[in-house]
Design a protein around this motif. Structure first.
Motif, PDB file in Angstrom:
ATOM      1  N   GLN A  42     -25.090 -29.032  -0.471  1.00  0.00           N
ATOM      2  CA  GLN A  42     -24.613 -27.835  -0.750  1.00  0.00           C
ATOM      3  C   GLN A  42     -24.073 -26.172   0.450  1.00  0.00           C
ATOM      4  OE1 GLN A  42     -28.557 -28.797  -1.902  1.00  0.00           O
ATOM      5  NE2 GLN A  42     -28.342 -28.097  -3.768  1.00  0.00           N
ATOM      6  N   GLU A  43     -24.723 -26.065   1.987  1.00  0.00           N
ATOM      7  CA  GLU A  43     -24.196 -25.244   1.941  1.00  0.00           C
ATOM      8  C   GLU A  43     -22.499 -24.977   2.906  1.00  0.00           C
ATOM      9  OE1 GLU A  43     -25.455 -23.554   6.834  1.00  0.00           O
ATOM     10  OE2 GLU A  43     -25.860 -25.697   6.464  1.00  0.00           O
ATOM     11  N   LEU A  44     -22.219 -26.313   2.321  1.00  0.00           N
ATOM     12  CA  LEU A  44     -20.509 -26.913   2.675  1.00  0.00           C
ATOM     13  C   LEU A  44     -19.925 -25.740   0.853  1.00  0.00           C
ATOM     14  CD1 LEU A  44     -18.035 -27.374   3.858  1.00  0.00           C
ATOM     15  CD2 LEU A  44     -18.273 -29.747   2.970  1.00  0.00           C
ATOM     16  N   THR A  45     -21.005 -26.222   0.422  1.00  0.00           N
ATOM     17  CA  THR A  45     -19.672 -25.531  -0.363  1.00  0.00           C
ATOM     18  C   THR A  45     -19.362 -23.702  -0.687  1.00  0.00           C
ATOM     19  OG1 THR A  45     -22.141 -25.230  -2.396  1.00  0.00           O
ATOM     20  CG2 THR A  45     -20.613 -27.500  -2.664  1.00  0.00           C
ATOM     21  N   GLN A  46     -20.978 -23.688  -0.265  1.00  0.00           N
ATOM     22  CA  GLN A  46     -21.189 -22.051   0.139  1.00  0.00           C
ATOM     23  C   GLN A  46     -20.054 -21.298   1.367  1.00  0.00           C
ATOM     24  OE1 GLN A  46     -25.526 -20.845   1.208  1.00  0.00           O
ATOM     25  NE2 GLN A  46     -25.696 -21.825  -0.619  1.00  0.00           N
ATOM     26  N   GLY A  62     -22.672 -33.177  -8.242  1.00  0.00           N
ATOM     27  CA  GLY A  62     -21.852 -33.724  -8.738  1.00  0.00           C
ATOM     28  C   GLY A  62     -20.804 -32.594  -8.669  1.00  0.00           C
ATOM     29  N   LEU A  63     -20.459 -32.233  -7.287  1.00  0.00           N
ATOM     30  CA  LEU A  63     -19.251 -31.256  -6.955  1.00  0.00           C
ATOM     31  C   LEU A  63     -18.409 -32.386  -7.156  1.00  0.00           C
ATOM     32  CD1 LEU A  63     -20.654 -30.241  -3.705  1.00  0.00           C
ATOM     33  CD2 LEU A  63     -20.912 -29.588  -5.039  1.00  0.00           C
ATOM     34  N   PRO A  64     -16.406 -31.829  -7.483  1.00  0.00           N
ATOM     35  CA  PRO A  64     -15.361 -32.094  -7.512  1.00  0.00           C
ATOM     36  C   PRO A  64     -15.111 -32.823  -6.241  1.00  0.00           C
ATOM     37  CG  PRO A  64     -15.343 -29.914  -6.302  1.00  0.00           C
ATOM     38  CD  PRO A  64     -16.537 -30.118  -6.559  1.00  0.00           C
TER      39      PRO A  64
END
Length: 109
Positions: free
Chosen positions: A9-13, A100-102
């Motif tokens: 989640q932090e990486l997506t940010q 559920g990240l790409p």
């Protein structure tokens, strides 16, 4: 030596910032062909000692593998080479996919 970790989640940010980190996939080419994080760069762990100087020293770099074990080894190795801006993706691509990240196939050249 402490390995810095980042969760999915932090990486997506981080990836949405003006200066996103470089993503490096340290798995085998066969694993990369199945699924990888978009924009990840291939650098199998077995080649890292020969090609670590291709990794930019003054940028954030996130290493990842299937579950986080091989990428933790990559981070440790890079820290021993004087890199201090390297991060391990906690839980690897398995964790990334669970959120559920790409993911997409990565072709290794």
């Amino acid at each position: 030596m402490l390995i810095k970790e980042i969760d999915s989640q932090e990486l997506t940010q981080w990836l949405q910032t003006e200066n996103p980190p470089l993503l490096i996939d340290v798995r085998t080419p066969q694993e990369m062909a199945q699924a990888s994080i978009p924009n990840g760069k291939p650098l199998p762990l077995s080649l890292l000692p020969l090609r670590f100087n291709e990794v930019p020293k003054h940028e954030k770099v996130v290493f990842y593998c299937r579950t986080g074990a091989r990428s933790a080894q990559a981070c440790l190795f890079m820290a021993q080479q004087g890199y201090d801006n390297v991060y391990n993706l906690h839980g690897g691509i398995v964790s990334w996919a669970r959120y559920g990240l790409p993911i997409e196939p990565l072709i290794f050249n």
